[in-house]
Design a protein around this motif. Structure first.
Motif, mmCIF file in Angstrom:
data_model
loop_
_atom_site.group_PDB
_atom_site.id
_atom_site.type_symbol
_atom_site.label_atom_id
_atom_site.label_comp_id
_atom_site.label_asym_id
_atom_site.label_seq_id
_atom_site.Cartn_x
_atom_site.Cartn_y
_atom_site.Cartn_z
ATOM 1 N N ASP A 120 -13.279 10.585 -11.316
ATOM 2 C CA ASP A 120 -12.883 10.834 -9.885
ATOM 3 C C ASP A 120 -11.638 9.904 -9.769
ATOM 4 O O ASP A 120 -11.209 8.946 -10.447
ATOM 5 C CB ASP A 120 -13.978 10.023 -8.901
ATOM 6 C CG ASP A 120 -15.356 10.962 -8.897
ATOM 7 O OD1 ASP A 120 -15.376 11.929 -9.502
ATOM 8 O OD2 ASP A 120 -16.260 10.188 -8.809
ATOM 9 N N ILE A 121 -10.534 10.792 -8.885
ATOM 10 C CA ILE A 121 -9.285 10.055 -8.904
ATOM 11 C C ILE A 121 -8.923 9.848 -7.449
ATOM 12 O O ILE A 121 -9.240 10.689 -6.722
ATOM 13 C CB ILE A 121 -8.469 10.778 -9.687
ATOM 14 C CG1 ILE A 121 -6.788 10.037 -9.780
ATOM 15 C CG2 ILE A 121 -8.109 12.129 -8.986
ATOM 16 C CD1 ILE A 121 -6.036 10.372 -10.691
ATOM 17 N N GLY A 122 -8.245 8.952 -7.190
ATOM 18 C CA GLY A 122 -7.673 8.794 -5.499
ATOM 19 C C GLY A 122 -6.294 8.104 -5.466
ATOM 20 O O GLY A 122 -5.972 7.215 -6.426
ATOM 21 N N VAL A 123 -5.575 8.812 -4.698
ATOM 22 C CA VAL A 123 -3.972 8.262 -4.487
ATOM 23 C C VAL A 123 -4.181 7.561 -2.908
ATOM 24 O O VAL A 123 -4.686 8.672 -2.021
ATOM 25 C CB VAL A 123 -3.259 9.322 -4.662
ATOM 26 C CG1 VAL A 123 -1.952 8.826 -4.450
ATOM 27 C CG2 VAL A 123 -3.334 9.895 -6.068
ATOM 28 N N THR A 124 -3.566 6.519 -2.654
ATOM 29 C CA THR A 124 -3.506 6.045 -1.433
ATOM 30 C C THR A 124 -2.115 5.343 -1.156
ATOM 31 O O THR A 124 -1.519 4.748 -2.028
ATOM 32 C CB THR A 124 -4.713 4.847 -1.064
ATOM 33 O OG1 THR A 124 -5.956 5.379 -1.349
ATOM 34 C CG2 THR A 124 -4.455 4.321 0.376
ATOM 35 N N TYR A 125 -1.719 5.593 -0.022
ATOM 36 C CA TYR A 125 -0.254 5.192 0.426
ATOM 37 C C TYR A 125 -0.587 4.113 1.734
ATOM 38 O O TYR A 125 -1.227 4.805 2.610
ATOM 39 C CB TYR A 125 0.637 6.228 0.821
ATOM 40 C CG TYR A 125 2.004 5.600 1.320
ATOM 41 C CD1 TYR A 125 2.698 5.292 0.180
ATOM 42 C CD2 TYR A 125 2.545 5.276 2.611
ATOM 43 C CE1 TYR A 125 4.236 4.835 0.432
ATOM 44 C CE2 TYR A 125 3.466 4.695 2.854
ATOM 45 C CZ TYR A 125 4.542 4.404 1.888
ATOM 46 O OH TYR A 125 5.749 4.170 1.922
ATOM 47 N N VAL A 126 -0.260 2.998 1.612
ATOM 48 C CA VAL A 126 -0.467 1.820 2.555
ATOM 49 C C VAL A 126 0.811 1.737 3.449
ATOM 50 O O VAL A 126 2.049 1.501 2.921
ATOM 51 C CB VAL A 126 -0.812 0.489 1.999
ATOM 52 C CG1 VAL A 126 -0.957 -0.276 3.262
ATOM 53 C CG2 VAL A 126 -1.919 0.750 1.096
ATOM 54 N N PHE A 127 0.729 2.303 4.660
ATOM 55 C CA PHE A 127 1.882 2.265 5.680
ATOM 56 C C PHE A 127 2.365 0.799 6.292
ATOM 57 O O PHE A 127 3.350 0.545 6.636
ATOM 58 C CB PHE A 127 1.797 3.195 6.702
ATOM 59 C CG PHE A 127 2.012 4.639 6.441
ATOM 60 C CD1 PHE A 127 3.211 5.285 6.582
ATOM 61 C CD2 PHE A 127 0.914 5.377 6.085
ATOM 62 C CE1 PHE A 127 3.437 6.661 6.105
ATOM 63 C CE2 PHE A 127 0.891 6.609 5.727
ATOM 64 C CZ PHE A 127 1.908 7.460 5.656
ATOM 65 N N ILE A 156 -2.503 0.424 7.967
ATOM 66 C CA ILE A 156 -2.548 1.963 8.056
ATOM 67 C C ILE A 156 -2.667 2.539 6.815
ATOM 68 O O ILE A 156 -1.476 2.276 6.103
ATOM 69 C CB ILE A 156 -1.798 2.684 9.094
ATOM 70 C CG1 ILE A 156 -1.802 1.877 10.356
ATOM 71 C CG2 ILE A 156 -1.843 3.794 9.090
ATOM 72 C CD1 ILE A 156 -0.942 2.425 11.486
ATOM 73 N N GLU A 157 -3.528 3.320 6.440
ATOM 74 C CA GLU A 157 -3.399 4.023 4.851
ATOM 75 C C GLU A 157 -3.879 5.363 5.088
ATOM 76 O O GLU A 157 -4.793 5.739 5.980
ATOM 77 C CB GLU A 157 -4.173 3.265 4.018
ATOM 78 C CG GLU A 157 -5.518 3.163 4.126
ATOM 79 C CD GLU A 157 -6.444 2.409 3.224
ATOM 80 O OE1 GLU A 157 -5.835 1.379 2.425
ATOM 81 O OE2 GLU A 157 -7.726 2.693 2.954
#
Length: 806
Positions: A731-738, A757-758
């Motif tokens: 499993d893979i996840g990509v997250t961007y934190v604003f 906020i992500e």
């Protein structure tokens, strides 16, 4: 002259009294997580400061009628801030509990606790639990990446530890034991774990050789601590799989705090990724709260409450599965008729009182009530057809022929109520710690079972639609059980943290005992008694290399719960004894620097000999016991975990486990147990883009060799031994934190109400590997052959998520 001499003391007294009326006093005792006083902690405001003495006591005079921020600092512990507004001349008692120091490394928190290491307890960072992707994200998702912990079902929160089964693991939340529903037989019916990730403050886990203060189970302990907020906090998370809302509150004087969460989950994405076409309408929801009220610095009252509702509505339609060889591929087609409707409703409530008798002694009292009402209803018929795949025609299937059928029916109802009352005590003096406890448990079970299964039915005339299937009763269960179980258990243990020469040493020895009596409407009353001694020894030599050695062992016994006393026909046997497991564990932790970054290698070898074993079979996630103590067994293995900063500023780990576990039933010889997971390899990896540090990547991969299973559940395991294929999943996840930690939007300097906020994107089972959990067996009446049709787990699934932190 005498008047002048008298006036100055009077004026001086009035001045002091005036100043006193404009101030207030805060005092108390500072403790660590083990209730040991913390010496030389700094207590400060912007203008004044003091320190705690050797007993952890402090006192600080602060301005009255003014909001003051007080800081509690110590090099070895996490800083605490307290906002307070006291009235003139008010005396306020505040006894903070300092947590082990947390270091900020990028966006990952790495918790280091010397005492937990010495005691052989693994500490898991809650932030890792929140960020790492998984089909059933949560604490159990991370546990399955540890060596010695195995599960081949991504839709289930169940896990097996070092050859044990799902019923052999203790779970605590703030020292309160947690129970799971009973009737659930499929991972996709579970919905959610009891543990709410948003509420977690601390996670401890032991895979064996644990202390006597923990309960009577054979395999492992998961010890969760929920938050006690010091200010208003909130969080909202949402995805295609569901959502959650968290709210943490604290009164101005921090006497009353709450941590509450509501969750909803829908597994449609996963169920629809299977090769079975269905109408699927689940409702998995729960609400939890953990409240604390501090009556004084010595007395605190906690409340843990939870309500859970799992409604499972499932109507299969059809499926097509390819079997056979590469040269002769064959398609199996299944047409379904009927549906399944299940309901699992649980209510849980617990009160816990903490009383600090003096600086050396603390007393705890816990009362809890658990009730579950579960209904399981299904009526499903399946007609199996087989056809050869023509590879020359692009994979088209030729004419299908009917080969068999299956019919399943159940109408089961269970009502279980469990009441606990417990006292625990803690005494510490001169590096010696004495702990004790006594617990009373009352269990009341009402269980109504009516189910049967028929397989390989014969078609009277497949060309005449007016004819009906002939459904012979192949396996029928019809039972009604009403039982009561009263238990009294207790423990006492002593531990000492000392030195031998320049080496730090920790010694622990304890014993548990339990008496229980089983009675019921249709069974004779039966009583049992057990005693379980345990011990641990750890030494940290004063070497240049940071090494820690541990040895632990003892007798671990598990008195039977209701399900363990119920045989394959659901008859209750009150004569079932406690299963015994003799643990021997040798461990080592080696902390070192690699590429100028911190790493740690954790190694453990273990051996367990089991007696009075109650054999069982696993069907998906349901365990069916024989309800007899007619076997012996053993388990041995090696666990390795290397964790550290593989990428600068992040924590990741690689796990490897080797296990062999076998049992001997009725002296017929040793065969693999259902949880004989020989090889386990797992990777948990975190990364980020150096040019865009707010863009983060998380990877969770696991490889498990195949478990024994896949044979018909009615087959004799001595005559039919098989293994499922290896379980492989990434499993893979990509997250961007604003938002950054100061609550500011990137590249902007204005304040914002949001702390974070992500948004994120996840791919589950990225390589779309077909993993099977069981087999369905049918006969081909034309060739008199038996076919195993794999029941596959979930395929590749895409998910989008978003989160807000206030």
């Amino acid at each position: 002259m005498n008047f002048k001499r008298a006036i100055f003391p009077i004026l001086f007294f009035l001045t002091l009294n005036s100043l006193y009326c404009q101030t207030a006093t805060i005092r108390g005792v500072i403790l660590d997580e083990r209730n040991i006083p913390v010496e030389s902690a700094t207590i400060s405001t912007e203008e004044i400061a003091t320190t705690s003495n050797k007993n952890g006591f402090y006192q600080l005079i602060i301005p009255a009628k003014k909001e003051i921020v007080i800081h509690f600092n110590h090099l070895s512990f996490k800083k605490i801030q307290l906002k307070i507004n006291l009235q003139s001349a008010e005396n306020f008692e505040f006894n903070p509990v300092l947590k082990t120091q947390i270091e900020q490394i990028g966006e990952v928190l790495v918790l280091s606790s010397e005492e937990k290491k010495i005691e052989g307890i693994q500490n898991i960072n809650p932030e890792t639990v929140r960020t790492i992707p998984g089909a059933n994200a949560g604490v159990e998702n991370i546990l399955k990446s540890l060596p010695g912990v195995n599960s081949n079902n991504e839709l289930s929160t169940q896990y097996a530890v070092r050859g044990g089964n799902y019923d052999e693991n203790l779970v605590y939340v703030n020292e309160i034991e947690i129970y799971r529903p009973f009737l659930i037989r499929s991972g996709q019916q579970e919905g959610m774990s009891f543990i709410n990730t948003d509420l977690i403050q601390n996670i401890d886990f032991s895979a064996g050789g644990f202390q006597a203060k923990y309960g009577d189970k054979l395999s492992s302990v998961l010890d969760i601590t929920y938050k006690t907020p010091t200010q208003l906090t909130a969080a909202i998370d949402a995805s295609f799989l569901g959502g959650s809302v968290y709210l943490g509150t604290s009164s101005k004087n921090t006497r009353f705090t709450t941590s509450s969460g509501i969750r909803y989950r829908n597994n449609s994405l996963f169920v629809n990724s299977k090769d079975t076409k269905t109408n699927y309408n689940p409702v998995f929801a729960d609400a939890q709260t953990f409240m604390t009220y501090r009556f004084s610095g010595k007395f605190q009252l906690h409340f843990l409450g939870a309500i859970s509702l799992n409604e499972y509505d499932y109507k299969p339609q059809s499926r097509q599965t390819t079997i056979g060889t590469f040269n002769i591929p064959t398609a199996i087609s299944v047409n379904y008729n009927g549906k399944e409707q299940d309901s699992y409703k649980t209510v849980f409530g617990a009160l816990k009182a903490n009383y600090q008798l003096n600086q050396n002694t603390s007393l705890k009292f816990i009362a809890s009530l658990y009730n579950t009402r579960e209904k399981e209803n299904y009526n499903i018929s399946s007609q199996y057809q087989m056809g050869e795949i023509n590879t020359n025609l692009g994979g088209l299937v030729g004419d299908y022929k009917d080969i068999g059928s299956q019919y399943e029916y159940a109408n089961n109802n269970l009502d279980a109520q469990i009441f606990n009352f417990q006292h625990k005590g803690f005494f510490e003096k001169d590096s010696n710690t004495l702990e004790w406890g006594v617990k009373y448990t009352h269990e009341r079970i009402k269980d109504y079972i009516n189910e049967f299964e028929a397989v390989d039915t014969l078609i009277v005339d497949s060309l005449d639609s007016s004819n009906q299937w002939v459904i012979p009763d192949f396996n029928t269960i019809d039972a009604e059980n009403k039982i009561k179980n009263n238990r009294v258990s207790g423990y006492t243990q002593w531990s000492r943290l000392t030195t031998i020469g320049s080496s730090k040493v920790w010694i622990n020895a304890g014993v548990r005992a339990q008496f229980w009596n089983v009675s019921g409407d249709s069974i004779a009353s039966k009583s049992h008694f057990i005693v379980s001694p345990r011990a641990q020894f750890s030494i940290k030599p004063a070497w240049k290399k940071d090494m820690l050695f541990r040895i632990s062992g003892g007798l671990y016994q598990q008195p039977p719960f209701y399900r363990e006393m119920r045989d394959s026909l659901d008859n209750v046997n009150p004569d079932v004894k406690a299963q015994k497991s003799y643990h021997f564990i040798l461990g080592n932790e080696y902390s070192f620097k690699l590429w100028e970054r911190p790493f740690k290698l954790i190694s453990e070898v273990y051996y367990k000999y089991l007696d009075d074993v109650n054999p069982y079979n696993i069907e998906n996630v349901r365990i069916r016991y024989q309800a007899t103590n007619n076997a012996t067994a053993y388990a041995y293995g090696l666990d390795l975990r290397l964790n550290g900063e593989f990428v600068p500023g992040t924590e990741s780990w690689v796990s490897f486990g080797y296990l062999e576990t076998k049992e001997n039933r009725n002296e017929r010889g040793y065969i693999p147990r259902p949880t004989d997971q020989r090889i386990k390899f797992a990777v948990l990896f975190q990364d980020y883009m150096p040019s865009i540090p707010n863009l983060k990547l998380y990877l969770n991969g696991v490889y498990n060799t195949g478990l024994p299973g896949g044979s018909p559940n009615y087959a004799d395991p001595y005559e039919y031994q098989s293994r499922l294929p290896a379980y492989k999943r990434v499993d893979i996840g990509v997250t961007y934190v604003f938002m950054n930690s100061e609550g500011k939007v990137k590249n902007e300097e204005r304040n914002n109400k949001f702390k974070e906020i992500e948004v994120g994107f996840e791919i589950f089972n990225i390589f779309d590997i077909q993993n099977s959990i069981t087999n369905t067996w049918v006969n081909d009446y034309y060739t008199n052959s038996q076919f195993a049709i794999p029941n596959y787990m979930t395929g590749r699934v895409f998910n989008i998520k978003a989160g807000l932190r206030f």
